[in-house]
Design an enzyme around this catalytic site. Structure first.
Site, PDB file in Angstrom:
ATOM      1  CD  GLU A 105      -3.120   0.647   0.190  1.00 37.21           C
ATOM      2  OE1 GLU A 105      -2.530   1.416  -0.598  1.00 37.21           O
ATOM      3  OE2 GLU A 105      -4.349   0.670   0.325  1.00 37.21           O
ATOM      4  CG  ASP A 106      -1.017   4.623  -1.681  1.00 38.04           C
ATOM      5  OD1 ASP A 106      -1.698   3.937  -0.886  1.00 38.04           O
ATOM      6  OD2 ASP A 106      -1.543   5.380  -2.517  1.00 38.04           O
ATOM      7  CG  ASP A 109      -6.214   8.778   5.903  1.00 31.40           C
ATOM      8  OD1 ASP A 109      -5.840   9.266   6.972  1.00 31.40           O
ATOM      9  OD2 ASP A 109      -6.991   9.379   5.131  1.00 31.40           O
ATOM     10  N   GLY A 111      -7.797   3.419   7.523  1.00 31.89           N
ATOM     11  CA  GLY A 111      -7.653   1.965   7.623  1.00 31.89           C
ATOM     12  C   GLY A 111      -8.774   1.203   6.920  1.00 31.89           C
ATOM     13  CB  THR A 113      -8.365   1.430   1.661  1.00 32.72           C
ATOM     14  OG1 THR A 113      -9.067   2.654   1.471  1.00 32.72           O
ATOM     15  CG2 THR A 113      -8.009   0.828   0.313  1.00 32.72           C
ATOM     16  CE  LYS A 137      -2.629  10.865   5.347  1.00 37.68           C
ATOM     17  NZ  LYS A 137      -3.774  11.609   4.801  1.00 37.68           N
ATOM     18  CG  ASP A 165      -4.984  10.501  -6.640  1.00 35.34           C
ATOM     19  OD1 ASP A 165      -4.843   9.626  -5.764  1.00 35.34           O
ATOM     20  OD2 ASP A 165      -6.095  10.875  -7.042  1.00 35.34           O
ATOM     21  NE  ARG A 171      -3.085   8.221  -9.670  1.00 32.39           N
ATOM     22  CZ  ARG A 171      -3.701   7.742  -8.599  1.00 32.39           C
ATOM     23  NH1 ARG A 171      -3.008   7.380  -7.545  1.00 32.39           N
ATOM     24  NH2 ARG A 171      -5.021   7.630  -8.580  1.00 32.39           N
TER      25      ARG A 171
END
Ligand code: IMP
Ligand code: MG
Length: 183
Positions: A105-106, A109, A111, A113, A137, A165, A171
């Site tokens: 994952e990138d 946040d 959580g 997703t 985060k 993005d 991106r």
């Protein structure tokens, strides 16, 4: 501060936050830990599109394990800076039964997703599921998830670049930028 340290995307100002050099160091450290921990396990790396493309490719280049690579799509943000909490996961037919799966994952946040992705792929009966994220985060978390490998914890701000993005823009930036009001 150099002029290029500030950019405007969709009318919003961002300031350079993590340089490509720093990112590269973080990615190398993550790869080193994964290479050591997962020796002999032939993991399946699951790259979460689209945000993780840069991170995933750079990380995988540094993975020396025998492994396979698959992709998965997850969408939660739309054009806003806050997660909707509703996540759709599109997993292509993934042959991961009995495999050690590493989700790339990138950023984690709220959580939601990653939780939805874990739920979707758990149905495919993997041996185990590990998570690696470039950014975390933790102060924004709304659901409890255990992240095995965190590149760097960041404060509650919105970031773009290196795959991340803002309404599909930004991106392609090699560095990571944060909203300007963040110290
Ligand atoms: P979560 O469901 O709230 O944890 O959000 C995770 C997803 O939202 C990430 O995979 C990103 O695609 C996106 N996201 C979260 N925070 C940011 C950010 O600061 N910038 C860009 N995308 C973000
Ligand atoms: Mg993402």
């Amino acid at each position: 501060m150099k002029k290029s340290d500030n950019i405007e995307i969709n009318g919003t100002n961002f300031r350079k936050f993590l340089t490509s050099r720093k990112i590269s160091k973080i990615v190398s450290e993550l790869a080193e830990r994964i290479n050591e921990d997962l020796q002999g396990l032939e993991p399946v790396f699951l790259l979460v599109l689209n945000g993780s493309i840069f991170f995933g490719v750079d990380l995988l280049r540094k993975i020396s394990l025998e492994c396979t690579i698959k992709t998965i799509s997850a969408k939660s943000y739309g054009n806003k800076m806050k997660s909707s909490g509703e996540v759709s996961v599109e997993s292509q037919k993934l042959d991961i039964a009995g495999k050690v799966v590493v989700i790339i994952e990138d950023i984690i946040d709220s959580g939601h997703t990653i939780k939805a992705i874990i739920a979707a792929i758990s149905k495919l009966k993997p041996d185990s599921v590990k998570i690696v994220t470039l950014l975390d985060k933790p102060s924004r978390r709304e659901v409890n998830v255990i992240i095995d490998y965190v590149g760097i914890e960041i404060p509650d701000t919105f970031v773009i670049g290196y795959g991340l993005d803002y309404a599909e823009k930004g991106r392609n930036l090699p560095d990571i930028y944060a909203l300007e009001d963040v110290k």
